[in-house]
Design a protein around this motif. Structure first.
Motif, PDB file in Angstrom:
ATOM      1  N   ASP A 139     -10.201  -1.164 -11.369  1.00 30.67           N
ATOM      2  CA  ASP A 139     -10.946  -1.094 -12.736  1.00 30.67           C
ATOM      3  C   ASP A 139      -9.846  -0.990 -13.717  1.00 30.67           C
ATOM      4  OD1 ASP A 139     -13.418  -1.139 -11.509  1.00 30.67           O
ATOM      5  OD2 ASP A 139     -13.493   0.823 -11.397  1.00 30.67           O
ATOM      6  N   LYS A 140      -8.500  -0.633 -13.629  1.00 32.95           N
ATOM      7  CA  LYS A 140      -7.771  -0.397 -14.824  1.00 32.95           C
ATOM      8  C   LYS A 140      -6.529  -1.624 -14.544  1.00 32.95           C
ATOM      9  CE  LYS A 140      -4.470   2.748 -12.490  1.00 32.95           C
ATOM     10  NZ  LYS A 140      -3.646   4.130 -12.387  1.00 32.95           N
TER      11      LYS A 140
ATOM     12  N   GLN B  95      -0.593   3.782  -9.115  1.00 32.04           N
ATOM     13  CA  GLN B  95      -1.666   4.758  -9.641  1.00 32.04           C
ATOM     14  C   GLN B  95      -1.416   5.727 -10.797  1.00 32.04           C
ATOM     15  OE1 GLN B  95      -1.952   6.586  -5.574  1.00 32.04           O
ATOM     16  NE2 GLN B  95      -3.878   5.266  -5.208  1.00 32.04           N
TER      17      GLN B  95
ATOM     18  N   ARG C  58       0.946  -1.192   0.049  1.00 34.64           N
ATOM     19  CA  ARG C  58      -0.052  -0.009  -0.128  1.00 34.64           C
ATOM     20  C   ARG C  58       1.092   1.223   0.123  1.00 34.64           C
ATOM     21  NH1 ARG C  58      -5.489  -0.533   1.339  1.00 34.64           N
ATOM     22  NH2 ARG C  58      -6.109  -2.515   2.523  1.00 34.64           N
TER      23      ARG C  58
ATOM     24  N   LYS D 241      -9.247  -1.166   4.761  1.00 33.09           N
ATOM     25  CA  LYS D 241      -9.794  -0.022   5.005  1.00 33.09           C
ATOM     26  C   LYS D 241     -11.322  -0.018   5.294  1.00 33.09           C
ATOM     27  CE  LYS D 241      -6.487   2.913   2.399  1.00 33.09           C
ATOM     28  NZ  LYS D 241      -6.454   3.771   1.402  1.00 33.09           N
TER      29      LYS D 241
ATOM     30  N   HIS E 254      -8.789  -2.909  -4.977  1.00 33.64           N
ATOM     31  CA  HIS E 254     -10.290  -2.138  -5.008  1.00 33.64           C
ATOM     32  C   HIS E 254     -10.239  -1.136  -3.968  1.00 33.64           C
ATOM     33  CE1 HIS E 254     -14.358  -1.864  -4.193  1.00 33.64           C
ATOM     34  NE2 HIS E 254     -14.215  -2.071  -2.948  1.00 33.64           N
ATOM     35  N   GLU E 255      -9.544  -1.386  -2.881  1.00 31.60           N
ATOM     36  CA  GLU E 255      -9.715  -0.106  -1.717  1.00 31.60           C
ATOM     37  C   GLU E 255      -8.865   1.133  -2.213  1.00 31.60           C
ATOM     38  OE1 GLU E 255      -8.583  -1.945   1.815  1.00 31.60           O
ATOM     39  OE2 GLU E 255     -10.555  -2.882   1.985  1.00 31.60           O
ATOM     40  N   GLU E 256      -7.754   0.908  -2.833  1.00 32.14           N
ATOM     41  CA  GLU E 256      -6.932   2.064  -3.542  1.00 32.14           C
ATOM     42  C   GLU E 256      -7.381   2.402  -4.809  1.00 32.14           C
ATOM     43  OE1 GLU E 256      -4.728   3.392  -1.712  1.00 32.14           O
ATOM     44  OE2 GLU E 256      -4.729   1.690   0.101  1.00 32.14           O
ATOM     45  N   LYS E 257      -8.421   2.019  -5.473  1.00 33.88           N
ATOM     46  CA  LYS E 257      -9.287   2.524  -6.620  1.00 33.88           C
ATOM     47  C   LYS E 257      -8.455   2.242  -7.772  1.00 33.88           C
ATOM     48  CE  LYS E 257     -11.514   5.947  -3.470  1.00 33.88           C
ATOM     49  NZ  LYS E 257     -12.592   5.001  -3.131  1.00 33.88           N
ATOM     50  N   ILE E 258      -7.716   1.208  -7.992  1.00 29.20           N
ATOM     51  CA  ILE E 258      -6.926   1.171  -9.068  1.00 29.20           C
ATOM     52  C   ILE E 258      -7.410  -0.303  -9.728  1.00 29.20           C
ATOM     53  CG2 ILE E 258      -5.101   2.327  -8.533  1.00 29.20           C
ATOM     54  CD1 ILE E 258      -3.736  -0.056  -7.721  1.00 29.20           C
TER      55      ILE E 258
END
Length: 282
Positions: free
Chosen positions: A137-138, A105, A97, A177, A131-135
């Motif tokens: 989807d890519k 990112q 993380r 998170k 998923h929690e770090e919002k990456i």
């Protein structure tokens, strides 16, 4: 007082020869190559099956391997490396993380390879983290293993409910998170990993010992697999990882593994020596 039988040098030498013959027989009959695995690891696994099957020696086992595919498939499970858990070594995931995610990112698209994924626990752990770090989807995650039965278990993502207490503790220690229970659905004595996490993962066959380069990856995870290989095979697999990474890509190994004595050591720079995270030099 326990009296242990004397094992002389000839017995050790003869056992070694017979084990080598077993491994050669497996390779010739089924194409699985364990000839460069660590001898102590192989001997422990063969002795386990020898005891369960009530056979007297390795040559009797070799005969059964050659003539009984069902028996070989049982032995193949013994030889597979299936000891893992979700968020195993929580400090490693915390380091991912903090150290890797900021770099990842910045990429528009990510390819991640879990080599030797076993039953998928660590693959799903990384999918949750991404998923929690919002990456997520890519990201396309590739999870590979040489054992098709283990791969099918990984695809299912079904784990005993009694393990969730430990997995939840690992997740929280790793800096989770959200609520870990939100990532699975309980069904009597098992839990099923959420379908949304599976959609970004492709589970497929790949044998680190016999197969070649696997795409151009941003990150490769291969944790607690190399420890079962001898030095020659470790060097070969590490070279495969080097060639499968983009320049600046990351390699993550297990807590007892290192590049320190490998031929590939000059090709990487450390990101976290304590968590065994390395980066391919540009």
């Amino acid at each position: 007082m326990v009296i242990r039988p004397m094992i002389n040098d000839d017995t050790v030498k003869n056992n070694r020869i017979e084990i080598d013959l077993v491994l050669e027989g497996i390779y010739q009959c089924y194409g699985y190559d364990f000839r460069n695995y660590a001898h102590a690891h192989i001997k422990r696994r063969l002795d386990h099956r020898l005891s369960l099957s009530r056979m007297d020696n390795y040559l009797e086992m070799l005969h059964r391997i050659i003539h009984n595919e069902e028996f070989f498939n049982e032995l193949l499970l013994d030889l597979s490396i299936n000891v893992t858990e979700m968020f195993r070594d929580p400090e490693f995931y915390k380091s991912v993380r903090e150290s890797l995610i900021p770099y990842l990112q910045t990429y528009p698209f990510l390819k991640v390879w879990h080599a030797g994924c076993s039953a998928g626990q660590e693959v799903y752990s990384m999918a949750i983290l991404m998923h929690e770090e919002k990456i997520i989807d890519k990201t396309q995650i590739y999870a590979t293993d040489f054992n098709e039965l283990i791969l099918s278990k990984a695809r299912e993502g079904i784990y005993p409910v009694e393990l969730m207490k430990q997995y939840t503790k690992n997740y929280q220690t790793a800096g989770g998170k959200a609520s870990f229970a939100g990532y699975y659905r309980a069904d009597y004595d098992h839990v099923l990993i959420n379908q949304s996490l599976k959609e970004k993962i492709l589970f497929t066959y790949h044998n680190l010992v016999t197969d070649g380069v696997f795409g151009e990856m941003n990150v490769i995870f291969c944790r607690n697999v190399l420890i079962y290989f001898n030095q020659e095979l470790q060097n070969r697999v590490l070279k495969l990882f080097y060639e499968s990474l983009i320049p600046g890509g990351f390699l993550c190994l297990g807590s007892k593994e290192s590049l320190k004595f490998s031929e590939c050591s000059p090709l990487f720079e450390p990101v976290s020596l304590s968590q065994k995270i390395y980066r391919k030099k540009r």
